[in-house]
Design a protein around this motif. Structure first.
Motif, short mmCIF file in Angstrom:
data_model
loop_
_atom_site.label_atom_id
_atom_site.label_comp_id
_atom_site.label_asym_id
_atom_site.label_seq_id
_atom_site.Cartn_x
_atom_site.Cartn_y
_atom_site.Cartn_z
N VAL A 43 -30.09 -13.70 -48.62
CA VAL A 43 -28.82 -12.96 -48.68
C VAL A 43 -29.10 -11.49 -49.05
O VAL A 43 -28.56 -10.56 -48.43
N CYS A 44 -29.94 -11.31 -50.07
CA CYS A 44 -30.32 -9.94 -50.46
C CYS A 44 -31.03 -9.21 -49.33
O CYS A 44 -30.78 -8.02 -49.09
N MET A 45 -31.89 -9.92 -48.62
CA MET A 45 -32.61 -9.33 -47.49
C MET A 45 -31.63 -8.91 -46.39
O MET A 45 -31.80 -7.85 -45.75
N ALA A 46 -30.62 -9.74 -46.15
CA ALA A 46 -29.62 -9.41 -45.13
C ALA A 46 -28.86 -8.14 -45.52
O ALA A 46 -28.55 -7.30 -44.67
N VAL A 47 -28.57 -8.00 -46.82
CA VAL A 47 -27.88 -6.79 -47.30
C VAL A 47 -28.77 -5.57 -47.09
O VAL A 47 -28.30 -4.50 -46.65
N ALA A 50 -28.75 -4.77 -43.39
CA ALA A 50 -27.48 -4.16 -42.97
C ALA A 50 -27.38 -2.72 -43.45
O ALA A 50 -26.93 -1.83 -42.71
N ALA A 51 -27.82 -2.46 -44.71
CA ALA A 51 -27.77 -1.10 -45.25
C ALA A 51 -28.68 -0.17 -44.46
O ALA A 51 -28.34 1.00 -44.22
N THR A 52 -29.83 -0.66 -44.05
CA THR A 52 -30.75 0.15 -43.24
C THR A 52 -30.11 0.50 -41.90
O THR A 52 -30.22 1.64 -41.42
N ALA A 53 -29.42 -0.47 -41.30
CA ALA A 53 -28.75 -0.22 -40.02
C ALA A 53 -27.61 0.78 -40.18
O ALA A 53 -27.40 1.65 -39.32
N VAL A 54 -26.86 0.66 -41.30
CA VAL A 54 -25.76 1.59 -41.56
C VAL A 54 -26.30 3.02 -41.70
O VAL A 54 -25.67 3.99 -41.23
N THR A 55 -27.48 3.15 -42.32
CA THR A 55 -28.10 4.48 -42.46
C THR A 55 -28.32 5.12 -41.10
O THR A 55 -28.05 6.31 -40.90
N VAL A 84 -23.60 5.34 -51.38
CA VAL A 84 -23.29 3.92 -51.59
C VAL A 84 -24.27 3.04 -50.82
O VAL A 84 -24.76 2.02 -51.33
N THR A 85 -24.57 3.43 -49.59
CA THR A 85 -25.50 2.65 -48.75
C THR A 85 -26.86 2.53 -49.40
O THR A 85 -27.44 1.43 -49.48
N PHE A 86 -27.38 3.66 -49.89
CA PHE A 86 -28.71 3.63 -50.51
C PHE A 86 -28.69 2.87 -51.84
O PHE A 86 -29.65 2.18 -52.18
N GLY A 87 -27.57 3.00 -52.61
CA GLY A 87 -27.47 2.26 -53.86
C GLY A 87 -27.45 0.76 -53.64
O GLY A 87 -28.16 0.00 -54.33
N VAL A 88 -26.64 0.30 -52.68
CA VAL A 88 -26.57 -1.13 -52.36
C VAL A 88 -27.92 -1.63 -51.86
O VAL A 88 -28.38 -2.72 -52.24
N ALA A 92 -30.13 -4.60 -53.67
CA ALA A 92 -30.47 -5.80 -52.88
C ALA A 92 -31.98 -5.94 -52.74
O ALA A 92 -32.52 -7.06 -52.79
N ASN A 93 -32.66 -4.82 -52.59
CA ASN A 93 -34.12 -4.85 -52.47
C ASN A 93 -34.75 -5.35 -53.76
O ASN A 93 -35.72 -6.13 -53.74
#
Length: 443
Positions: A43-47, A50-55, A84-88, A92-93
């Protein structure tokens, strides 16, 4: 028939040691108890993915709305979105890293528990046949290889593969033609990567064997330091250590060289993909059939996808190294002791302590008897000495009574009870042994 039998044994051994078979067994025996923890990690990996893709996706409004359209109202929302994207992604990482570290370390500990418990069941002959250094190498080198394989494989399949999927989604969202151009090249790399992994596993197995021998040699020379010095054998032992250390160096270097071959393959194919995307995408931007924001978002996604793609390419090498350790470990776990407790064994009840040997024969090596049809009576309450030259069989007779070895023929009884019909615990609880080898346990 014998040729056919040998072929079938070899074929079965090969099937048991294929990548699929080893991964399946490793998952079943070592990974399955921690599927819940791995689920949380995924789940953390998926987050993270997703955050990398949003970047990458955020590059489109940054280019089109901020730099091209010069819309000031977009500056704050986009900046907050990036923060927010980098923080999340960071949180998660951290979560997936901690969880996977826990799983990897638990697998090591559980396997060490299991291996030691299994070895404690093995008979004395096994320990005489197997060098101590080889066994120690199983507990250290092989199990650590397994941990690396499990952690790297799960992280690669989880974080890197999911990141790749999300980034590919962004690329297809921006321009499906460019995405097909970028990924048409990479399937070409699959076959050489697989071949490199097979070579690495073979080299790793040989390296582990040499490390076991190296540990054994060091143990022998350090424990026998007095003998080495007494006979002036220091130079000879130096040459032995030097030879095996050089063999290990060559194998480790060979493994590193094979592993490194994946890099030029991926770098070349990655460079070709980026060059084609820049050429075709740049042409479309110039022709105004594609906006700059979509192009830069696509390029960002492609460049971000390059790193997980390289790690996935190297994943097979790490996996094969770990499977080499698992292969050796499973081989040891599958071994059964030659001396087993009788399923119907009873607790030995000693009343007097009379020992009888009736026409007992035993050989360490087939057709080379150490003792032959020995009969002996040790009356209860008596002190009996066995006297004879070295190699006459005195220690052998002593080792047969507590069933460190089993007789080839004949019978050994205590108060009329065949020692083979008594439980190990009750038999050995009734015997006190002072060995000729002096061992003090550090406890």
């Amino acid at each position: 028939y014998l040729e056919w039998l040998r072929y079938r044994v070899a074929e079965t051994h090969h099937q048991e040691n294929t990548t699929y078979a080893l991964v399946k067994r490793l998952t079943r025996e070592s990974v399955r108890p921690y599927l819940r923890w791995i689920g949380f990690a995924l789940v953390c990996m998926a987050v993270v993915a997703a955050a990398t893709a949003v970047t990458a996706w955020l590059m489109k409004p940054v280019i089109n709305d901020v730099f091209v359209a010069k819309e000031k109202d977009f500056l704050l929302p986009i900046s907050i979105a990036v923060l927010v994207t980098f923080g999340v992604k960071g949180l998660a990482n951290y979560g997936q890293s901690v969880l996977m570290s826990y799983v990897g370390q638990r697998i090591i500990t559980d396997t060490q528990h299991r291996l030691y418990a299994h070895l404690s069941r093995m008979d004395l002959g096994f320990f005489h046949r197997t060098p101590t250094g080889t066994l120690i190498s199983r507990f250290t080198n092989d199990i650590n290889m397994m941990r690396a394989a499990v952690s790297n494989a799960l992280t690669g399949i989880g974080k890197d593969f999911l990141t790749l999927i999300f980034l590919v989604g962004v690329m297809f969202l921006q321009d499906w033609v460019l995405a097909l151009i970028a990924f048409f090249i990479f399937p070409i790399a699959i076959m050489p990567i697989v071949k490199l992994g097979q070579r690495i596993r073979k080299v790793t197995v040989n390296t582990q064997e040499e490390l076991g021998q190296f540990t054994t040699l060091l143990e022998q020379t350090f424990q026998g330091a007095r003998v080495v010095k007494a006979y002036g054998m220091e130079e000879y032992e130096k040459l032995r250590v030097h030879a095996i250390a050089e063999r290990i160096f060559k194998l480790v270097f060979k493994s590193a060289r094979i592993r490194s071959m994946a890099s030029p393959i991926m770098e070349t194919l990655g460079g070709l993909a980026v060059a084609l995307v820049i050429f075709y995408g740049g042409f479309r931007v110039i022709e105004q059939s594609m906006d700059p924001g979509s192009f830069f978002s696509f390029i960002t996604a492609l460049l971000l996808a390059y790193e997980p793609m390289k790690r996935l390419a190297n994943l097979n090498a790490s996996l094969q190294e770990g499977l080499a350790g698992a292969q050796r470990l499973f081989g040891l776990l599958d071994m059964e002791p030659n001396i087993l407790e009788n399923p119907e064994a009873q607790k030995l009840l000693v009343k007097n302590g009379q020992i009888e040997l009736e026409r007992v024969s035993f050989s360490y090596i087939p057709d080379q008897p150490a003792i032959n049809e020995i009969s002996l009576s040790v009356p209860a309450g008596h002190l009996v000495a066995l006297v004879g030259p070295s190699g006459a069989g005195k220690s052998t007779i002593l080792n047969l009574i507590p069933r460190f070895y089993d007789v080839d023929s004949g019978l050994i009884t205590i108060d009329g009870t065949d020692v083979r019909k008594a439980t190990f615990d009750s038999l050995r609880d009734n015997i006190a042994l002072v060995s000729q080898e002096i061992i003090l346990f550090d406890d």
